[in-house]
Enzyme design. Structure first.
Site, PDB file in Angstrom:
ATOM      1  N   CYS A   1      -7.444   4.148  32.339  1.00  0.00           N
ATOM      2  CA  CYS A   1      -8.497   3.369  31.688  1.00  0.00           C
ATOM      3  C   CYS A   1      -8.327   1.879  31.988  1.00  0.00           C
ATOM      4  CB  CYS A   1      -8.439   3.609  30.177  1.00  0.00           C
ATOM      5  SG  CYS A   1      -9.607   2.600  29.248  1.00  0.00           S
TER       6      CYS A   1
ATOM      7  N   CYS B   1      -6.149   3.847  22.724  1.00  0.00           N
ATOM      8  CA  CYS B   1      -5.174   4.689  23.427  1.00  0.00           C
ATOM      9  C   CYS B   1      -3.924   3.876  23.731  1.00  0.00           C
ATOM     10  CB  CYS B   1      -5.760   5.221  24.734  1.00  0.00           C
ATOM     11  SG  CYS B   1      -7.175   6.293  24.510  1.00  0.00           S
TER      12      CYS B   1
ATOM     13  N   CYS C   1     -15.756   5.018  27.670  1.00  0.00           N
ATOM     14  CA  CYS C   1     -14.474   5.453  27.101  1.00  0.00           C
ATOM     15  C   CYS C   1     -14.102   6.818  27.669  1.00  0.00           C
ATOM     16  CB  CYS C   1     -14.571   5.514  25.573  1.00  0.00           C
ATOM     17  SG  CYS C   1     -13.062   6.126  24.793  1.00  0.00           S
TER      18      CYS C   1
ATOM     19  N   GLN D   1     -13.378  18.309  12.886  1.00  0.00           N
ATOM     20  CA  GLN D   1     -12.282  17.921  13.774  1.00  0.00           C
ATOM     21  C   GLN D   1     -12.828  17.358  15.081  1.00  0.00           C
ATOM     22  OE1 GLN D   1      -9.091  17.728  13.296  1.00  0.00           O
ATOM     23  NE2 GLN D   1      -8.475  19.181  11.726  1.00  0.00           N
TER      24      GLN D   1
ATOM     25  N   ASP E   1      -4.627  21.138   3.987  1.00  0.00           N
ATOM     26  CA  ASP E   1      -4.962  20.302   5.150  1.00  0.00           C
ATOM     27  C   ASP E   1      -5.386  18.931   4.621  1.00  0.00           C
ATOM     28  OD1 ASP E   1      -5.666  19.250   7.580  1.00  0.00           O
ATOM     29  OD2 ASP E   1      -7.384  20.563   7.928  1.00  0.00           O
TER      30      ASP E   1
ATOM     31  N   CYS F   1      -1.854  15.793   9.759  1.00  0.00           N
ATOM     32  CA  CYS F   1      -2.170  14.836  10.829  1.00  0.00           C
ATOM     33  C   CYS F   1      -1.223  13.637  10.787  1.00  0.00           C
ATOM     34  CB  CYS F   1      -3.625  14.378  10.744  1.00  0.00           C
ATOM     35  SG  CYS F   1      -4.048  13.573   9.182  1.00  0.00           S
TER      36      CYS F   1
END
EC number: 2.1.1.-
Length: 452
Positions: A74, A83, A160, A284, A382, A409
């Site tokens: 990128c 990122c 992106c 998600q 979750d 997560c």
């Protein structure tokens, strides 16, 4: 006392990697976090921040390079905050994420269990079905992009690489409309101006696309031009939503949605289950890895068709509906009323009858179900990044399920919560990390706990 000063340069050996993917070394025994450096490298760094117990620096020169270092794909990698691992090979990313989960469990939770190697993607690009692009103005140029790392500076991003190509097309169309119609852009300091964000959503299985324009008001100019531009650029465009957000806070989406083209939802599938996705519903963001994550969660439940399951933080019902295929009955508990309504609709769409969704605080609703005679052999949780509330964990322990499947997560809050559950009589059998967010430092995990 820390004698290191901002602007000074040091030669540092990078011995590990931190929570956000930074390299970690030491100067006179003090930890220094170095953005862009990798484990195993020797680098010359310049000190940027001095704190009481740690330092932050930037890489000036690499003296010894890691075998996992690669050239970023990128062009925005060195500035964009999205990122942080573009310079690390994909194999290196999976190793880092596996170790990160293991380190968190051992350091925070004092939990020593089997942590499997992170499950990665065959193609770790263009995996996101949703983006949140900031709209801004630099000079007189209207731009879309993302915040720089740990900063309020916005980096213009035209394309992106982790977004679905159709998401980039949505943003391209909105930029064109902003410029041609000279639409005002929201000023975050003053609180005036109109357009704040563009949020594209793409259904991978059906190809349906929703374009959400977040505005500081309930009307936008040149609607026809916007719709025509998006229709021309975006194959599968089914919905254009004006989301009204007049708050001065950091929340991207407001609560009011106005349909200005097409329908109010788009449809997508996870495996053979169909879901309606609204502007505010959580789904998600990586549909390919979601199937792997949910398969692992259901495998860990050990369901035989006889068990009752309670799914805590059930959202729009995704995991609940998968569990219902193998369970006797499933109760989904969720505090967001709109999500419960979406979950009920999704159960109806898929003809799933052995499930009930309950609106309310989890700790209260778990206790209520138990008093009503519901005995759950399996509990699935979750939670959001902050992990489970302590009261929720107490309520789960109070109903004494045989197995708990924890989908996480955030490895640090996972470790904290597993420690509490282990102290309450459960054993962490195994943990499977799943790479839901390639090129970022985030990692999802599924943990299996059994009652001792």
């Amino acid at each position: 006392m820390n004698k290191v000063k901002i602007g000074e340069k040091y030669e540092v050996d990078i011995t590990s990697m931190g929570h956000e993917g930074e390299g970690v070394g030491r100067i006179d025994g003090i930890a220094v976090f170095v953005k862009g450096a990798l484990k195993g490298e020797r680098v010359i760094i310049e000190i940027e921040e001095v704190h009481k117990n740690y330092l932050r620096g930037r890489t000036v020169r690499i003296l010894k390079e890691s075998q996992h270092r690669v050239n970023p794909l990128c062009p925005y990698a060195d500035r964009c905050g999205g990122c942080s691992l573009q310079h690390l090979s994909y194999k290196g990313q999976l190793e880092y994420k596996t170790q990160k989960v293991k380190d968190n469990l051992e350091r925070i939770g004092k939990i020593y269990t089997k942590v499997h190697y992170a499950i990665g993607m065959e193609n770790p690009l263009n995996y996101r079905n949703k983006g949140q692009f900031v709209v801004d103005e630099i000079g007189k140029e209207k731009i879309t992009g993302f915040y720089s790392f740990h900063s309020h500076e916005i980096v213009p991003v035209d394309n992106c690489l982790i977004q679905h190509p159709l998401s980039n097309k949505v943003v391209e169309g909105v930029r064109e409309w902003l410029k041609e119609c000279d639409v005002s852009v929201y000023d975050r300091k003053k609180g005036d101006g109109l357009v704040r964000h563009v949020v594209p959503k793409v259904a991978f299985k059906t190809g349906e696309v929703m374009a959400i324009i977040v505005a500081n008001g309930d009307d936008i100019p040149c609607r026809e031009k916007l719709i025509k531009t998006l229709e021309e650029k975006v194959a599968g465009l089914k919905s254009v939503i004006l989301n009204v957000n007049t708050s001065r806070g950091k929340m991207v989406l407001g609560n009011k949605n106005i349909v200005i083209y097409g329908k109010s939802t788009i449809e997508d599938f996870i495996k053979d289950l169909k879901f309606e996705i609204s502007p505010l519903s959580f789904f998600q963001v990586n549909p390919v890895q979601t199937e792997i994550l949910y398969d692992k969660a259901i495998e860990y439940t050990g369901l035989t068709g006889k068990e009752v399951v309670i799914d805590v933080y059930s959202g729009i019902g995704t995991i609940s509906l998968f569990a219902a295929k193998k369970a006797s009955f499933v109760y989904g508990i969720e505090v967001v009323k709109e999500a419960v309504e979406d979950a009920e609709k999704n159960a109806q769409i898929n003809g799933v009858k052995n499930v009930k969704f309950v609106w309310g605080k989890a700790e209260r609703e778990i206790a209520k179900l138990y008093k009503e005679g519901v005995k759950a052999e399996v509990v699935i949780v979750d939670p959001p990044r902050d992990g489970c509330d302590k009261e929720v964990i107490k309520a789960i322990v109070g109903i004494n399920p045989k197995r708990i499947v924890y989908v996480s997560c955030n490895p640090s809050t996972l470790a904290r919560d597993l420690r509490y559950l282990e102290d309450a009589g459960y054993r962490t059998v195994e943990v499977q990390p799943v790479d839901m967010f390639p090129y970022t430092y985030h990692v999802e995990s599924v943990a299996l706990l059994q009652r001792m």
